[in-house]
Design a protein around this motif. Structure first.
Motif, mmCIF file in Angstrom:
data_model
loop_
_atom_site.group_PDB
_atom_site.id
_atom_site.type_symbol
_atom_site.label_atom_id
_atom_site.label_comp_id
_atom_site.label_asym_id
_atom_site.label_seq_id
_atom_site.Cartn_x
_atom_site.Cartn_y
_atom_site.Cartn_z
ATOM 1 N N HIS A 1 35.392 -4.592 53.772
ATOM 2 C CA HIS A 1 36.990 -4.746 54.142
ATOM 3 C C HIS A 1 37.266 -5.102 52.668
ATOM 4 N N HIS B 1 41.489 -4.890 50.452
ATOM 5 C CA HIS B 1 42.705 -4.004 49.963
ATOM 6 C C HIS B 1 42.775 -4.073 48.442
ATOM 7 N N HIS C 1 42.878 -4.246 61.398
ATOM 8 C CA HIS C 1 42.710 -5.684 61.569
ATOM 9 C C HIS C 1 42.642 -6.036 62.985
ATOM 10 N N HIS D 1 37.902 -9.123 60.505
ATOM 11 C CA HIS D 1 38.246 -10.475 61.097
ATOM 12 C C HIS D 1 37.665 -10.818 62.364
ATOM 13 N N ASP E 1 37.797 -8.973 52.080
ATOM 14 C CA ASP E 1 39.240 -8.704 52.098
ATOM 15 C C ASP E 1 40.025 -8.614 50.773
#
Ligand SMILES: [Zn+2]
Length: 446
Positions: free
Chosen positions: A63, A65, A229, A266, A317
């Motif tokens: 995961h 971004h 998410h 998460h 993340d």
């Protein structure tokens, strides 16, 4: 035929079914695949001496971004909770364009590679000013990492009661059209694929129920994976109960968002029933311990998930909520957090490293990666355990207790992406300089 012989490694942690570990071992890489693992191997190809190194499968990041590496440590967001943090950052992200996407991705990928990552997913869910998923795929190709790009989306803006500003949301028909475009252009389902594409609406609170359902139908039609998410914190659960009248697990199940082709980021607040649902359906989890600490979200019940048979991988993340992309350090944090919650025997260093390697590969649906075993893709991280971090260690293979957080060498598909601690494929100084310039320019705009 291209061969590389990794000679006389101090130890090889294979992450095979039996957890086999070899001492004083060679590994032969041929045409992108691990050809042999054992002693006394021979090759006419390049030889990498590894007597000071412990070899693991390349780490897998489930995961991220990547674009957020341009907005690390933004002062107004440093101490905010999730929703307040998002409201601070949305207007800044709205100024991004293609170059911001490419350079920030390159920076995040560089940090991942140096920390042992050979395969990463990315979740890009905003496309301002002409930015496209293609920009991040370009960056991954340039640096040479295996890349699962997911086409994210937001469709409910402020005027419809959503969180993001209207300028950052797209129409749902445009979102689905672009998902089809990028899948057709880039997705490679074959073994050894360097690029795969997934479908990934940002979260249940930023798109409609219809888009969640249609995204699942589209992904199944195209044979690609689904990602979003889920159940990140208490606000998230409260929103789901108020808006949808059910918990996130139920919402996901009702809309087709469970199964072996789905993984959720998460899952800090999954309850026992939801853990059973994930285990039963083969749904995966991207555990992001640093982000959960940074945003005060809580400790994900990873011990309970693993005991129930849920597939779990590690994710750094987005770099605005971590704020780094160091994957080895993230794996250590995963181990420590379970101990905070459940005691010192809750998770061993070896188990956390297994989650960060093979566990991540399983979450991303890669049966061809995540083990140092003949026939698997040649994705390897070599950790120099003769350095200060390991000095005095009685167990040099316990990398998450006393080991380096940066690799000596990194191989992806048999190609050397990091050599002697330096990236081979990009001009690192130039990338950092451009990243610094872009961040400064963004911060000057009121
Ligand atoms: Zn995220």
């Amino acid at each position: 035929m291209t061969e590389t012989l990794i000679r006389n490694a101090r130890a090889v942690l294979t992450m095979d079914d039996r957890g086999t570990e070899h001492a004083d071992c060679d590994i032969l890489l041929r045409d992108g695949v691990i050809a042999a693992v054992g002693q006394g191997l021979q090759s006419d190809g390049e030889v990498v001496e590894a007597a000071s190194c412990v070899v693991t499968p390349g780490l897998v990041n489930t995961h991220h971004h990547l674009y957020q590496t341009l907005t690390r440590a933004v002062p107004a967001g440093q101490d905010a909770l999730l929703f307040g943090w998002l409201r601070t950052l949305y207007p800044i992200w709205a100024r991004f364009g293609p170059e911001e996407m490419r350079i920030s991705a390159l920076t995040g990928l560089a940090e991942l590679a140096l920390s042992g990552c050979t395969l990463t997913s990315d979740h890009l869910y905003l496309f301002p000013n002409g930015a496209r998923l293609d920009d991040t795929i370009d960056a991954a190709r340039e640096i040479g990492l295996r890349f699962h790009a997911t086409r994210g989306a937001m469709s409910i803006g402020e005027s419809d009661g959503g969180l993001p500003p209207d300028s950052l949301v797209e129409s749902e028909s445009a979102i689905l059209d672009d998902c089809i475009r990028v899948i057709d252009a880039f997705h490679d389902p074959s073994d050894g694929a360097m690029i795969r594409v997934g479908v990934a609406p940002c979260s249940p609170f930023s798109v409609s129920r219809e888009l969640m359902r249609d995204a699942a139908l589209l992904a199944r039609d195209k044979g690609v994976m689904l990602h979003t998410h889920l159940a990140e914190n208490d606000e998230d659960i409260a929103y789901s109960l108020a808006k949808f009248g059910c918990r996130p697990g139920q919402y996901a199940e009702d809309l087709g968002w469970t199964g072996a082709d789905v993984w959720h980021a998460h899952c800090v607040k999954l309850d026992g029933q939801e853990i059973d649902l994930f285990a039963r359906s083969g749904t995966g989890v991207a555990h992001c311990p640093c982000s959960n600490c940074r945003l005060g979200s809580g400790i994900a019940p990873v011990r309970a998930m693993r005991d129930a048979g849920v597939k779990v991988g590690i994710g750094v993340d987005g770099s605005a909520s971590n704020d780094g992309s160091g994957l080895m350090a993230e794996a250590r944090m995963a181990m420590l957090l379970q101990r905070v919650q459940s005691g010192a025997d809750a998770m061993s260093a070896r188990e956390a490293l297994r989650i960060a390697t093979r566990g991540g590969a399983e979450v991303l649906g890669r049966t061809d990666c995540g083990q140092v075993v003949p026939g698997m893709r040649a994705d390897l991280a070599l950790w120099n355990t003769d350095q200060v971090e390991s000095a005095g260690s009685w167990d040099k293979t316990a990398l998450l207790l006393a080991g380096p957080t940066k690799v000596q060498h990194l191989f992806v598909e048999g190609r050397q992406v990091v050599r002697d601690g330096l990236l081979t494929s990009i001009n690192f100084e130039q990338t950092i300089a451009r990243q610094t310039t872009l961040a400064a320019r963004l911060s000057l705009i009121p």
